[in-house]
Design a protein around this motif. Structure first.
Motif, PDB file in Angstrom:
ATOM      1  N   ASN A 158     -11.721 -53.057  23.716  1.00 15.57           N
ATOM      2  CA  ASN A 158     -12.270 -54.387  23.984  1.00 15.57           C
ATOM      3  C   ASN A 158     -13.774 -54.326  24.256  1.00 15.57           C
ATOM      4  O   ASN A 158     -14.535 -55.199  23.839  1.00 15.57           O
ATOM      5  CB  ASN A 158     -11.558 -55.026  25.177  1.00 15.57           C
TER       6      ASN A 158
ATOM      7  N   ASP B 150     -16.704 -56.106  22.001  1.00 16.82           N
ATOM      8  CA  ASP B 150     -17.727 -56.976  22.597  1.00 16.82           C
ATOM      9  C   ASP B 150     -19.127 -56.465  22.263  1.00 16.82           C
ATOM     10  O   ASP B 150     -20.035 -57.234  21.923  1.00 16.82           O
ATOM     11  CB  ASP B 150     -17.525 -57.027  24.112  1.00 16.82           C
TER      12      ASP B 150
ATOM     13  N   LYS C 148     -22.233 -58.279  20.010  1.00 22.29           N
ATOM     14  CA  LYS C 148     -23.582 -58.499  20.543  1.00 22.29           C
ATOM     15  C   LYS C 148     -24.635 -57.839  19.647  1.00 22.29           C
ATOM     16  O   LYS C 148     -25.693 -58.420  19.384  1.00 22.29           O
ATOM     17  CB  LYS C 148     -23.692 -57.944  21.971  1.00 22.29           C
TER      18      LYS C 148
END
Length: 210
Positions: A83, A87, A91
């Motif tokens: 996870n 993420d 970004k």
């Protein structure tokens, strides 16, 4: 008589060209500022993503160092490694897409710079007109020719550096994130240089705050 008419025609063409060049310079003032404001908004958003990356990178390094054999996993309430990676990937992708938008804006700016350079190259710089020589309220044209060139080179080099640096960001590379954050910090000196330097008429300059 014909020589007088010929000279008059040349003068007329010259001053018509001066007018076109001036209009292009004024257009460039707006385009440089529009680009800067656009890039500034993009970099503000990038800084938010970079700050998040800073946290995620530390979390990822911590997860990698502790691994599944940690005796007290409840001490580390971080998301699972996958996870965190997801993420971070989002970004990084957002930052790179933002840089692509800034680069596209710089390319459009270059088109206007080329038009200005071409117009200037057609002018007879030996003519002692206020536009070319400058006066009490205006700097000489040579100043703006150099300024436009320098500003574009700076903006172009900056976005190339950003694009390159964004590709160095990796999940375990905290130093790369730190360097990128430093790279995209707003430069007040450049903002002042752009705002004050690229203003054709002094009367249009913002008044200093006491």
């Amino acid at each position: 008589m014909s020589s007088i008419n010929s000279s008059s025609d040349r003068s007329l063409r010259h001053y018509e060209l001066e007018e076109k060049t001036l209009n292009q310079l004024l257009e460039l003032e707006n385009e440089f500022r529009d680009h800067y404001n656009f890039a500034k908004k993009e970099l503000t958003q990038q800084m938010e993503w970079a700050n998040r990356l800073w946290v995620l990178t530390q979390r990822y390094i911590l997860l990698k160092s502790t691994g599944p054999c940690c005796k007290y996993p409840e001490i580390y309430p971080a998301p699972a490694e996958d996870n965190v990676l997801l993420d971070m990937t989002e970004k990084i992708k957002s930052i790179r897409n933002s840089n692509c938008r800034i680069y596209a804006s710089v390319k459009e700016l270059r088109k206007s710079c080329i038009i200005f350079e071409q117009l200037c190259s057609q002018l007879d710089m030996s003519v002692e007109s206020p536009f070319i020589m400058g006066d009490a309220f205006h700097k000489p044209l040579s100043f703006f020719i150099e300024l436009v060139s320098d500003l574009f080179k700076y903006l172009h080099a900056s976005i190339l550096h950003q694009r390159y640096s964004s590709h160095l960001i990796e999940p375990s590379n905290l130093d790369a994130v730190a360097k990128y954050k430093s790279l995209i910090e707003t430069s007040e000196d450049f903002e002042e240089y752009l705002t004050v330097g690229l203003t054709y008429c002094k009367c249009l300059r913002p008044k200093p705050i006491c």
